[in-house]
Design an enzyme around this catalytic site. Sequence first.
Site, mmCIF file in Angstrom:
data_model
loop_
_atom_site.group_PDB
_atom_site.id
_atom_site.type_symbol
_atom_site.label_atom_id
_atom_site.label_comp_id
_atom_site.label_asym_id
_atom_site.label_seq_id
_atom_site.Cartn_x
_atom_site.Cartn_y
_atom_site.Cartn_z
ATOM 1 N N LYS A 1 4.977 16.096 1.383
ATOM 2 C CA LYS A 1 5.519 17.424 1.083
ATOM 3 C C LYS A 1 6.534 17.847 2.147
ATOM 4 O O LYS A 1 7.614 18.348 1.835
ATOM 5 C CB LYS A 1 4.378 18.453 0.998
ATOM 6 C CG LYS A 1 4.945 19.849 1.040
ATOM 7 C CD LYS A 1 3.976 20.993 0.957
ATOM 8 C CE LYS A 1 4.756 22.256 1.329
ATOM 9 N NZ LYS A 1 4.119 23.491 0.966
ATOM 10 N N GLN B 1 -0.374 7.235 6.588
ATOM 11 C CA GLN B 1 -1.731 7.360 7.158
ATOM 12 C C GLN B 1 -1.698 8.356 8.327
ATOM 13 O O GLN B 1 -0.869 9.247 8.309
ATOM 14 C CB GLN B 1 -2.277 5.989 7.608
ATOM 15 C CG GLN B 1 -2.617 5.044 6.458
ATOM 16 C CD GLN B 1 -1.422 4.285 5.924
ATOM 17 O OE1 GLN B 1 -0.665 3.717 6.665
ATOM 18 N NE2 GLN B 1 -1.266 4.243 4.607
ATOM 19 N N GLY C 1 -0.446 7.526 -0.217
ATOM 20 C CA GLY C 1 -0.163 8.289 -1.441
ATOM 21 C C GLY C 1 0.479 9.590 -1.008
ATOM 22 O O GLY C 1 -0.214 10.496 -0.574
ATOM 23 N N HIS C 2 1.795 9.646 -1.044
ATOM 24 C CA HIS C 2 2.496 10.853 -0.600
ATOM 25 C C HIS C 2 2.794 11.739 -1.804
ATOM 26 O O HIS C 2 3.524 11.349 -2.709
ATOM 27 C CB HIS C 2 3.770 10.467 0.168
ATOM 28 C CG HIS C 2 3.464 9.822 1.491
ATOM 29 N ND1 HIS C 2 4.412 9.367 2.357
ATOM 30 C CD2 HIS C 2 2.273 9.593 2.101
ATOM 31 C CE1 HIS C 2 3.823 8.870 3.434
ATOM 32 N NE2 HIS C 2 2.527 8.988 3.288
ATOM 33 N N LYS D 1 2.167 14.784 4.591
ATOM 34 C CA LYS D 1 3.460 14.328 5.133
ATOM 35 C C LYS D 1 4.540 14.316 4.056
ATOM 36 O O LYS D 1 5.680 14.712 4.302
ATOM 37 C CB LYS D 1 3.312 12.922 5.735
ATOM 38 C CG LYS D 1 2.356 12.866 6.914
ATOM 39 C CD LYS D 1 2.096 11.447 7.371
ATOM 40 C CE LYS D 1 1.233 10.649 6.432
ATOM 41 N NZ LYS D 1 -0.166 11.065 6.329
HETATM 42 P P1 IMP Z 1 -6.484 0.016 4.220
HETATM 43 O O1 IMP Z 1 -5.318 0.411 5.039
HETATM 44 O O2 IMP Z 1 -6.250 0.155 2.743
HETATM 45 O O3 IMP Z 1 -7.044 -1.313 4.573
HETATM 46 O O4 IMP Z 1 -7.668 1.058 4.549
HETATM 47 C C1 IMP Z 1 -8.227 1.148 5.862
HETATM 48 C C2 IMP Z 1 -8.758 2.545 6.109
HETATM 49 O O5 IMP Z 1 -7.657 3.461 6.140
HETATM 50 C C3 IMP Z 1 -9.687 3.079 5.024
HETATM 51 O O6 IMP Z 1 -10.627 3.944 5.634
HETATM 52 C C4 IMP Z 1 -8.784 3.878 4.123
HETATM 53 O O7 IMP Z 1 -9.468 4.887 3.416
HETATM 54 C C5 IMP Z 1 -7.836 4.464 5.149
HETATM 55 N N1 IMP Z 1 -6.511 4.742 4.593
HETATM 56 C C6 IMP Z 1 -5.526 3.859 4.315
HETATM 57 N N2 IMP Z 1 -4.449 4.498 3.840
HETATM 58 C C7 IMP Z 1 -4.753 5.805 3.827
HETATM 59 C C8 IMP Z 1 -4.020 6.973 3.470
HETATM 60 O O8 IMP Z 1 -2.839 6.937 3.088
HETATM 61 N N3 IMP Z 1 -4.680 8.168 3.596
HETATM 62 C C9 IMP Z 1 -5.948 8.236 4.071
HETATM 63 N N4 IMP Z 1 -6.663 7.179 4.429
HETATM 64 C C10 IMP Z 1 -6.071 5.961 4.306
#
Ligand code: IMP
Length: 423
Positions: free
Chosen positions: A18, A224, A40-41, A16
Amino acid sequence: MAVNLLLGLQWGDEGKGKIVDVLTKDYNIIARFQGGPNAGHTLEFDGIKHVLHTIPSGIFHDKAINLVGNGVVIDPVIFKKELDNLNKFNLDYKSKLLISRKAHLILPTHRILDAASEASKGKAKIGSTLKGIGPTYMDKTGRNGIRVGDLELNDWKERYRALANKHEAMIDFYDSKIEYDLVELENEFFEAVKVLKTLTFIDSEEYLHQAQKEGKTILAEGAQGSLLDIDFGTYPFVTSSNTTAAGACTGLGIAPNKIKDVFGIFKAYTTRVGSGPFPTELFDQDGETMAQVGHEFGATTGRPRRCGWLDLVALKYAVHVNGVTKLMMMKGDVLSGFKTLKICTAYKYQGKTITHLPYNIEPENVTPVYTEMKGWSEDLTGMTDPSQLPKELNEYISFLEKELETPITIVSVGPDRTQTIHR
Ligand code: IMP
């Protein structure tokens, strides 16, 4: 005038950041609407890679205003680190970075609570990024949270103390044996809050309302992916916010009838980081190749991402839930060299073949049914025009467009801004 949304259709990490960076030139305002530093964008241009966690991905452009919306949760400590990185590039962000007063703050104890809660789950852990996201949204809906606007009030530190004390009792309850030095963490937090307070806090819903009246263009940036949505994702292995289109309405105060296009970003294959079901996951050399060629490691945690074939059943679900009008396919270049490509077009479920996403997609419940397509061997990374794309890739794209009933308007063939083919 127009508000467009951009969001991920899989389990996050679709690319996203990019695409927001590529599209920013067409917008006056880029506004993040949910999530926090769990995101992490990644953006690449001029040979430099930048990773943003909370700051919207339009920040590297001269003109666009970047807004952190009310639906976002902000960790001042991580935010300060992001600003420090921008300072290294002498970027004048102050004039173009605005923060909603209604965004909630992640406290140091939220992070510890996240770790304690995960530790208590044992094998059932979510695989959280441990950035305190879940506990912060819990305090938001529990009506205990501290918001950015509170930092302008005199009594915010007393409210902070009361909440942190409550968190400490909860951490003790988990009995997780997690060691932490709260004094040190708080010193770091309060220093970071001072930096945060040098930025402009606004009533962002009103700001966006005025901007729309003035005919400004707005791109709402999601974080996400749809399958991590708190309502529509693979619960409980999800994040704590609405990552789908409705999240832009509640996370920015944008009315649904003001939304024009919904850009859905997906990878040409599928990845997932953290726990939870993933029907098309590969445990063989093909999965290994995707991971290696695609550099599939989390931008926030560095964890290896699980890889698998494209899951059209899940993708179709995400297209429907979000009302996607335009699709953007990422990492097409990673599939170069596969002789045969597989696309999951249905699941075997309770003795039947189904094409919708059922309530439970745990491996013991669903078996993917694949359609095979011929792969291509050409290196795509130097291509700039749709006419250069190999025939087999065009067939792959046409198949997806037909199945998803939505056009694919961008094909990304590498991480750099320039490696973007518009169709
Ligand atoms: P949390 O949002 O950090 O509590 O993580 C909950 C779930 O969402 C976990 O499986 C994380 O690996 C996943 N997750 C959260 N943020 C990201 C993201 O930016 N990219 C991919 N997975 C994410």
